[in-house]
Design an enzyme around this catalytic site. Structure first.
Site, short mmCIF file in Angstrom:
data_model
loop_
_atom_site.label_atom_id
_atom_site.label_comp_id
_atom_site.label_asym_id
_atom_site.label_seq_id
_atom_site.Cartn_x
_atom_site.Cartn_y
_atom_site.Cartn_z
CG ASN A 101 23.34 -11.57 0.07
OD1 ASN A 101 22.24 -11.01 -0.03
ND2 ASN A 101 23.87 -12.29 -0.91
CE LYS A 138 22.57 -15.68 -0.88
NZ LYS A 138 23.16 -16.77 -1.64
CG HIS A 142 25.27 -12.18 -5.08
ND1 HIS A 142 24.76 -13.37 -5.54
CD2 HIS A 142 25.75 -12.42 -3.84
CE1 HIS A 142 24.93 -14.29 -4.60
NE2 HIS A 142 25.53 -13.74 -3.57
CD GLU A 147 22.25 -16.01 -5.06
OE1 GLU A 147 21.61 -15.08 -4.52
OE2 GLU A 147 22.84 -16.89 -4.41
CD GLU A 202 29.58 -13.99 -2.11
OE1 GLU A 202 29.25 -14.17 -0.94
OE2 GLU A 202 28.77 -13.71 -3.00
N GLY A 220 25.80 -21.19 -0.91
CA GLY A 220 24.60 -21.92 -0.53
C GLY A 220 24.74 -23.43 -0.67
CB SER A 273 29.19 -22.56 2.57
OG SER A 273 28.29 -22.90 1.53
P1 PGA Z 1 25.90 -18.42 1.59
O1 PGA Z 1 25.72 -17.18 0.56
O2 PGA Z 1 26.64 -17.88 2.78
O3 PGA Z 1 24.50 -18.84 1.92
O4 PGA Z 1 26.69 -19.45 0.86
C1 PGA Z 1 26.75 -16.25 0.36
C2 PGA Z 1 26.30 -15.21 -0.64
O5 PGA Z 1 25.61 -15.56 -1.60
O6 PGA Z 1 26.64 -14.02 -0.50
#
Ligand code: PGA
Length: 261
Positions: free
Chosen positions: A15, A17, A101, A103, A173, A179, A219
């Protein structure tokens, strides 16, 4: 309890982003192409990228890596300034679409109602929805993880037939792990994944539930991906930061390949 893992191909999805210009996406595809020896027919791979880079990825990614989007609007067309529809994504060869997601849920206030319509719009176009679910730190600390995740899964899939559910992907998640450099322990992740599969089994029957791929995200990196994918209910990972470099994506592909045989 093992739930027929041999039926489900391990899946690694990046992903990106809001990262990468077209030039950067092209460079990634070229670099991954040079490492495509680590990609296996027995696994599946995807990159969910910004809309502007999708066409170039469709053309340039190694054949085994499918192109995906990070969002979609549920109407097919109309006066919806700034939005992209499922038919538009399907036309350019999009395979996966991330929906819900965290976000999108938090920064853009997407509701479960919108998310279920988006999931439906994606499957109607024969693309694969990756429904993202997960609890906040406060929810985890107050013991509400299982209930929160179950409710997000149930709402997200509500407009699908059982057959459409079977072809969907769910990404667990935990919001606090995204992140942040913190991951859930693989035991906690497996417990939630197993709860998700149990809920699917109650609602749609075990044959359907055993087809659904459940990913862990938050992560994930080359050093820890195998510990998640070894769990019987976790079939791969949704990876943000560590998917931005082709070398790290290739290392993770290698790690999940080792788990599939
Ligand atoms: P990350 O993000 O691996 O940077 O923690 C995962 C995601 O948001 O899908």
């Amino acid at each position: 309890m093992t739930t027929n893992p041999e039926k489900r191909k391990n899946l690694l999805i990046g992903n990106w982003k809001m990262y990468k210009t077209v030039a950067e996406a092209r460079k990634f595809a070229e670099e991954l192409g040079m490492k495509s020896g680590v990609l296996l027919e027995s696994c599946e791979y995807g990159i969910c990228a910004p809309f502007t880079t999708l066409h170039v990825l469709r053309v340039m990614l190694p054949a085994l890596v499918k192109m995906g989007a990070q969002n979609v609007y549920f109407e097919a067309e109309g006066a919806y300034t700034g939005e992209i529809s499922a038919p538009m994504l399907a036309e350019i060869g999009t395979h996966f679409v991330l929906v819900g997601h965290s976000e999108r849920r938090t920064v853009f206030a997407e509701s479960d109602t919108w998310i279920q319509k988006k999931v439906h719009a994606v499957v109607e176009q024969k693309m694969v929805p990756v429904l993202c679910v997960g609890e906040s730190l406060a929810e985890r600390e107050s013991g509400k993880t299982a209930a929160k995740v179950a409710q997000q899964v149930q709402n997200g899939l509500a407009l699908l037939t059982a057959q459409q559910v079977a072809h969907s992907v769910i990404a667990y998640e935990p919001i606090w792990a995204i992140g942040s450099g913190k991951t859930a322990s693989f035991q906690d992740a497996e417990e939630v994944a197993s709860g998700i599969r149990g809920g699917l089994s109650e609602q749609y029957g075990s044959a359907i539930a055993n087809c659904v791929r459940i990913l862990y995200g938050g992560s994930v990196k080359p050093e820890n991906i195998a510990s998640f994918v070894q769990q019987s209910n976790i079939d791969g990972a949704l990876v943000g930061g560590a998917s931005l470099e082709a070398s790290s994506f290739a290392q993770m592909a290698e790690a999940i390949g080792g788990e599939s045989v």
